[in-house]
Enzyme design. Sequence first.
Site, mmCIF file in Angstrom:
data_model
loop_
_atom_site.group_PDB
_atom_site.id
_atom_site.type_symbol
_atom_site.label_atom_id
_atom_site.label_comp_id
_atom_site.label_asym_id
_atom_site.label_seq_id
_atom_site.Cartn_x
_atom_site.Cartn_y
_atom_site.Cartn_z
ATOM 1 N N SER A 276 0.861 -1.199 0.000
ATOM 2 C CA SER A 276 0.000 0.000 0.000
ATOM 3 C C SER A 276 0.884 1.231 0.000
ATOM 4 C CB SER A 276 -0.845 0.011 1.277
ATOM 5 O OG SER A 276 -0.031 0.374 2.388
ATOM 6 N N ASP A 277 0.321 2.350 -0.412
ATOM 7 C CA ASP A 277 1.052 3.580 -0.172
ATOM 8 C C ASP A 277 0.948 3.879 1.325
ATOM 9 O OD1 ASP A 277 1.404 6.633 -2.141
ATOM 10 O OD2 ASP A 277 2.468 5.912 -0.375
ATOM 11 N N TRP A 278 1.696 4.868 1.757
ATOM 12 C CA TRP A 278 1.850 5.194 3.177
ATOM 13 C C TRP A 278 0.486 5.352 3.865
ATOM 14 C CZ3 TRP A 278 6.609 6.571 5.738
ATOM 15 C CH2 TRP A 278 6.444 7.092 7.010
#
Length: 726
Positions: A276-278
């Site tokens: 996932s992104d942050w």
Amino acid sequence: MKSFTRIVFVAGFLSTLLMGQWTIDPQIEAKIDELLAKMTFAEKVGQMTQLSGINERYEEMIRKGEIGSLLNVVGAKETNRIQKIAVTESRLGIPLIFGLDVIHGYRTIFPIPLASSASWDTALIRKTSVIAAKEAGSEGIRWSFAPMVDIARDPRWGRIAEGAGEDPFLGSAISRAQVLGFQGKNLSDPLTLMACAKHYVAYGAAEGGRDYNTADMSERTLREIYLPPFEAAVRAGAGSVMSAFNEISGIPASANKFTLRDILKGEWNFNGLVVSDWNSIAEVIQHGIAADKLDAAVKSLIAGVDMDMQGSCYIPALEPLVTNGTLSIDLINDAARRILRLKFMLGLFEHPYVDEELHKEIILNSEHIQTALELARESIVLLKNEKNILPLDRKKIKRIALIGPLADDQQSLLGCWQCMGRKEDVVSIHDGLKNRLGGDVVIDYAKGCEINSDNKGGFKKALQAARQADVVIMAVGEHAYMSGEGHSRSNLDLPGVQPELVTAVAESGKPVILVLINGRPLTLADVEPQVAAIVESWQLGIQHGNAVADVLLGNYNPSGKLTASFPYTVGQIPVYYNHKNTGRPPAGGVESLNSKYIDCPPAPLYPFGFGLSYNTYKYSNLKLSSNPLPIDGELLVSVQVQNTGKRDGVEVVQLYLRDLVASVTRPVKELKGFQRIALKAGETKTVEFKLTHEHFSFIGMDNKRIVEPGEIQVTVKDLQDSFWIK
Ligand code: GLC
């Protein structure tokens, strides 16, 4: 028609089978089976957890097998120290992957991706990814959160700086080049990086160009424009894909089963891992489709996100959901398997540590610096050159006024992802001119103003310098963090009082050469008439100043071509080259009712593919190998290009197609081929393109890729022809 469609489906299906970036190694899978059988639920979700930095709490979690990867930890000694905890102090000794945003260089910082895309030099871009991998690998990093392959049609969006612009064909070629560069021939080589195509998907379609904002589009647009560079990354063997922050037509990208599991892992047979992104898993709560972190975790797992970056949603508290049937253990096992698969492929089980001496002969070595200069030169785009004022004639120029807030700047030239870059490594424009001019020309420097302030206190000194000079070079634009993540702009003019400074200097009557330093297309319609030349130099990394000086002085003949359109005004946005014709294409006359503005031209100030040179190039003899062309046939297009100038140069030959009549509306032109060719003064070369059904295909009514019979127009520069697909 039916039979034709079938041919494309069969071809497409076969390529899907082959494209699955690498075949699964049964020996590795057997090792994973063995490991998974030993792992507790907590250890499995531990592998699926990535955290940023290091501290005592994280070290304790590593000992318990509760972390699978760290990001933003660098240095051979430090990564070895932490790796030792994972390998020798945890129950199963599973090594960590260390990740970092090595977007356009590690310590040798290259041009920002939007700049390097303007070189159209996929071979050189690939080489810079190889260099970045060597430098990062020598300091313990094995995973780069790059390439960023988001198509961007809106320069208000700050992250347009990080990608390859507005076109899916060029974007796909660059995506492939970067993945191959990062990953090399064998991912177990410690000086390679696992690539991560991001941000999956349509992050660049944020409404209003406002970062993280909603993206809403048809499936056809998603498949035609935003997915291709990701598919190219998967075909090239990318080990990972990063799911984005944005929603896609109502479903957040990090909880989107259609894009992640149906397309990426299904249609494309992607065997790598999705990170996932942050915190983007936890953010599906903000999006309003999950009640809490466990709910978010379940939705992201079902969708196909394997690792949670910095969100701490994949936690042992999920286990009761497996017990009560809410969450299938198969999803956990598949996610953990994918992560372990990449750790085996990276060779981390056999070689978890990095040689702590390696970096000494690798980091910022002379070959890397030279490569940075080469790509910086090729990335510069000459937008205006009235009366051929450029290149500067050193015999006539005795005094240069160098004016502007970016003339002496070093930090901004590193761009918005500076990784381990240091400003002291950067050659400023001032230094570049000094380096190349030596002492025989006076450079009178005056800053004039700040980048983004309303203070005109420096104007007086700047005007004095201009009045005494033979020519004025103005270094203007944005600082590094006026673009990049979270830095969208609603106004794309030169910031602060820079426009007034340009006007004041231009009124001195001396010829002005505008050198732009920026991370996005700007609106230049007001300054353009006031200056003699415009050199788009973006943010070129450590060799920025030398590259600009080489172009201004003719040591390098500019060859860059824009990959993102420069609008007249913000009001035109989105404005891009591969637009539809509409039922009433823009035509002259304010009274006529057609798709135009009454206060601005319909076309951008500078379009995709545009860039001047110190030469002119003459195109002739456009030839097509066959007409008509059978649906599964190959078309050879050839054209002659002559360098009609007095200087050797490089021309980027671009081939565009237009499908004149189809079952859905088609763009007025689409890039389907490009080649960079070096031509000596007066030299002529024949350039050939081979086009296949993939070039003629498009997403049809039912959102499937098809080829239809019909007339296709071929355009190369000012030459046009057409052929029929039968
Ligand atoms: C950031 C960015 C992403 C980056 C990640 C780790 O928010 O969106 O591109 O790779 O976090 O730094």
